[in-house]
Design a protein around this motif. Structure first.
Motif, PDB file in Angstrom:
ATOM      1  N   UNK A  13       0.801  -1.224   0.000  1.00 39.96           N
ATOM      2  CA  UNK A  13       0.000   0.000   0.000  1.00 39.96           C
ATOM      3  C   UNK A  13       0.831   1.270   0.000  1.00 39.96           C
ATOM      4  N   UNK A  14       1.913   1.319   0.773  1.00 39.11           N
ATOM      5  CA  UNK A  14       2.688   2.549   0.791  1.00 39.11           C
ATOM      6  C   UNK A  14       3.344   2.786  -0.562  1.00 39.11           C
ATOM      7  N   UNK A  15       3.810   1.754  -1.199  1.00 40.24           N
ATOM      8  CA  UNK A  15       4.378   1.904  -2.536  1.00 40.24           C
ATOM      9  C   UNK A  15       3.277   2.318  -3.517  1.00 40.24           C
ATOM     10  N   UNK A  16       2.079   1.750  -3.366  1.00 44.82           N
ATOM     11  CA  UNK A  16       0.966   2.150  -4.222  1.00 44.82           C
ATOM     12  C   UNK A  16       0.624   3.616  -4.012  1.00 44.82           C
ATOM     13  N   UNK A  17       0.634   4.068  -2.763  1.00 47.11           N
ATOM     14  CA  UNK A  17       0.346   5.484  -2.479  1.00 47.11           C
ATOM     15  C   UNK A  17       1.377   6.383  -3.149  1.00 47.11           C
ATOM     16  N   UNK A  18       2.644   5.988  -3.052  1.00 48.61           N
ATOM     17  CA  UNK A  18       3.696   6.772  -3.703  1.00 48.61           C
ATOM     18  C   UNK A  18       3.502   6.805  -5.215  1.00 48.61           C
ATOM     19  N   UNK A  19       3.151   5.670  -5.808  1.00 48.54           N
ATOM     20  CA  UNK A  19       2.947   5.599  -7.247  1.00 48.54           C
ATOM     21  C   UNK A  19       1.731   6.413  -7.683  1.00 48.54           C
ATOM     22  N   UNK A  20       0.635   6.310  -6.931  1.00 48.68           N
ATOM     23  CA  UNK A  20      -0.564   7.086  -7.262  1.00 48.68           C
ATOM     24  C   UNK A  20      -0.280   8.576  -7.128  1.00 48.68           C
ATOM     25  N   UNK A  21       0.485   8.957  -6.091  1.00 47.17           N
ATOM     26  CA  UNK A  21       0.878  10.352  -5.903  1.00 47.17           C
ATOM     27  C   UNK A  21       1.684  10.835  -7.111  1.00 47.17           C
ATOM     28  N   UNK A  22       2.645  10.034  -7.555  1.00 49.32           N
ATOM     29  CA  UNK A  22       3.462  10.408  -8.713  1.00 49.32           C
ATOM     30  C   UNK A  22       2.607  10.568  -9.975  1.00 49.32           C
ATOM     31  N   UNK A  23       1.628   9.689 -10.149  1.00 48.57           N
ATOM     32  CA  UNK A  23       0.752   9.761 -11.330  1.00 48.57           C
ATOM     33  C   UNK A  23      -0.122  11.008 -11.310  1.00 48.57           C
ATOM     34  N   UNK A  24      -0.697  11.333 -10.160  1.00 52.24           N
ATOM     35  CA  UNK A  24      -1.605  12.473 -10.104  1.00 52.24           C
ATOM     36  C   UNK A  24      -0.830  13.786 -10.174  1.00 52.24           C
ATOM     37  N   UNK A  25       0.371  13.825  -9.603  1.00 49.40           N
ATOM     38  CA  UNK A  25       1.203  15.029  -9.707  1.00 49.40           C
ATOM     39  C   UNK A  25       1.576  15.259 -11.169  1.00 49.40           C
ATOM     40  N   UNK A  26       1.931  14.185 -11.850  1.00 49.50           N
ATOM     41  CA  UNK A  26       2.252  14.276 -13.280  1.00 49.50           C
ATOM     42  C   UNK A  26       1.024  14.731 -14.072  1.00 49.50           C
ATOM     43  N   UNK A  69      -6.321  18.567  -1.972  1.00 49.38           N
ATOM     44  CA  UNK A  69      -7.409  17.726  -1.476  1.00 49.38           C
ATOM     45  C   UNK A  69      -7.912  16.773  -2.550  1.00 49.38           C
ATOM     46  N   UNK A  70      -8.011  17.249  -3.769  1.00 46.46           N
ATOM     47  CA  UNK A  70      -8.416  16.366  -4.872  1.00 46.46           C
ATOM     48  C   UNK A  70      -7.398  15.255  -5.068  1.00 46.46           C
ATOM     49  N   UNK A  71      -6.118  15.612  -4.965  1.00 44.78           N
ATOM     50  CA  UNK A  71      -5.057  14.615  -5.117  1.00 44.78           C
ATOM     51  C   UNK A  71      -5.102  13.584  -3.995  1.00 44.78           C
ATOM     52  N   UNK A  72      -5.305  14.034  -2.758  1.00 49.00           N
ATOM     53  CA  UNK A  72      -5.381  13.101  -1.630  1.00 49.00           C
ATOM     54  C   UNK A  72      -6.563  12.154  -1.801  1.00 49.00           C
ATOM     55  N   UNK A  73      -7.698  12.675  -2.220  1.00 46.07           N
ATOM     56  CA  UNK A  73      -8.871  11.833  -2.442  1.00 46.07           C
ATOM     57  C   UNK A  73      -8.611  10.836  -3.569  1.00 46.07           C
ATOM     58  N   UNK A  74      -7.933  11.276  -4.620  1.00 48.25           N
ATOM     59  CA  UNK A  74      -7.584  10.383  -5.726  1.00 48.25           C
ATOM     60  C   UNK A  74      -6.728   9.225  -5.240  1.00 48.25           C
ATOM     61  N   UNK A  75      -5.699   9.537  -4.460  1.00 48.02           N
ATOM     62  CA  UNK A  75      -4.814   8.491  -3.952  1.00 48.02           C
ATOM     63  C   UNK A  75      -5.583   7.533  -3.049  1.00 48.02           C
ATOM     64  N   UNK A  76      -6.436   8.061  -2.184  1.00 47.97           N
ATOM     65  CA  UNK A  76      -7.219   7.209  -1.287  1.00 47.97           C
ATOM     66  C   UNK A  76      -8.173   6.308  -2.065  1.00 47.97           C
ATOM     67  N   UNK A  77      -8.849   6.849  -3.058  1.00 53.23           N
ATOM     68  CA  UNK A  77      -9.818   6.076  -3.843  1.00 53.23           C
ATOM     69  C   UNK A  77      -9.118   5.006  -4.675  1.00 53.23           C
ATOM     70  N   UNK A  78      -8.044   5.362  -5.359  1.00 51.87           N
ATOM     71  CA  UNK A  78      -7.403   4.401  -6.257  1.00 51.87           C
ATOM     72  C   UNK A  78      -6.630   3.314  -5.540  1.00 51.87           C
ATOM     73  N   UNK A  79      -6.094   3.613  -4.352  1.00 50.84           N
ATOM     74  CA  UNK A  79      -5.300   2.602  -3.650  1.00 50.84           C
ATOM     75  C   UNK A  79      -6.091   1.850  -2.603  1.00 50.84           C
ATOM     76  N   UNK A  80      -7.120   2.472  -2.032  1.00 54.31           N
ATOM     77  CA  UNK A  80      -7.843   1.854  -0.929  1.00 54.31           C
ATOM     78  C   UNK A  80      -7.066   1.920   0.367  1.00 54.31           C
ATOM     79  N   UNK A  81      -6.014   2.728   0.407  1.00 54.81           N
ATOM     80  CA  UNK A  81      -5.178   2.865   1.602  1.00 54.81           C
ATOM     81  C   UNK A  81      -5.921   3.648   2.681  1.00 54.81           C
TER      82      UNK A  81
END
Length: 111
Positions: free
Chosen positions: A17-30, A53-65
């Protein structure tokens, strides 16, 4: 958001999950075309806050973390992530569709 979600889906297989959060963060920042250091700083600009806030919600929704795990990536506490999810998670789910996580979340209780 759709492009970021699609790119994240390709990268998330067999990651914790932490690696997924990092990856989702990198994707949404890009996807937003902004530097990650700008997103994580403590700037109180209203436009930046909404984008974060939109980015945080995106990471939470896509990873389920958990909110705590997402908060670690954004250098925010779990209540900030919870607030962001309350505002934007439903819209993000509607936009990209519900994505099931690839693994079980870490045993952790959000307060």
């Amino acid at each position: 958001m759709r492009i970021a979600e699609r790119e994240f889906r390709f990268q998330r297989a067999a990651r914790g999950y932490m690696k997924q959060c990092d990856q989702a963060f990198a994707c949404i920042v890009k996807g937003y075309g902004i530097q990650s250091s700008i997103v994580t700083r403590s700037d109180r600009d209203p436009a930046l806050i909404e984008m974060r806030q939109k980015m945080m919600a995106f990471v939470a929704v896509t990873t389920g973390a958990t909110h705590r795990q997402v908060g670690l990536v954004f250098k925010r506490d779990h209540s900030s992530v919870g607030s962001a999810c309350a505002r934007f998670a439903a819209a993000i789910r509607a936009l990209i569709g519900s994505v099931k996580p690839t693994s079980e979340p870490d045993a952790e209780a959000d307060a």
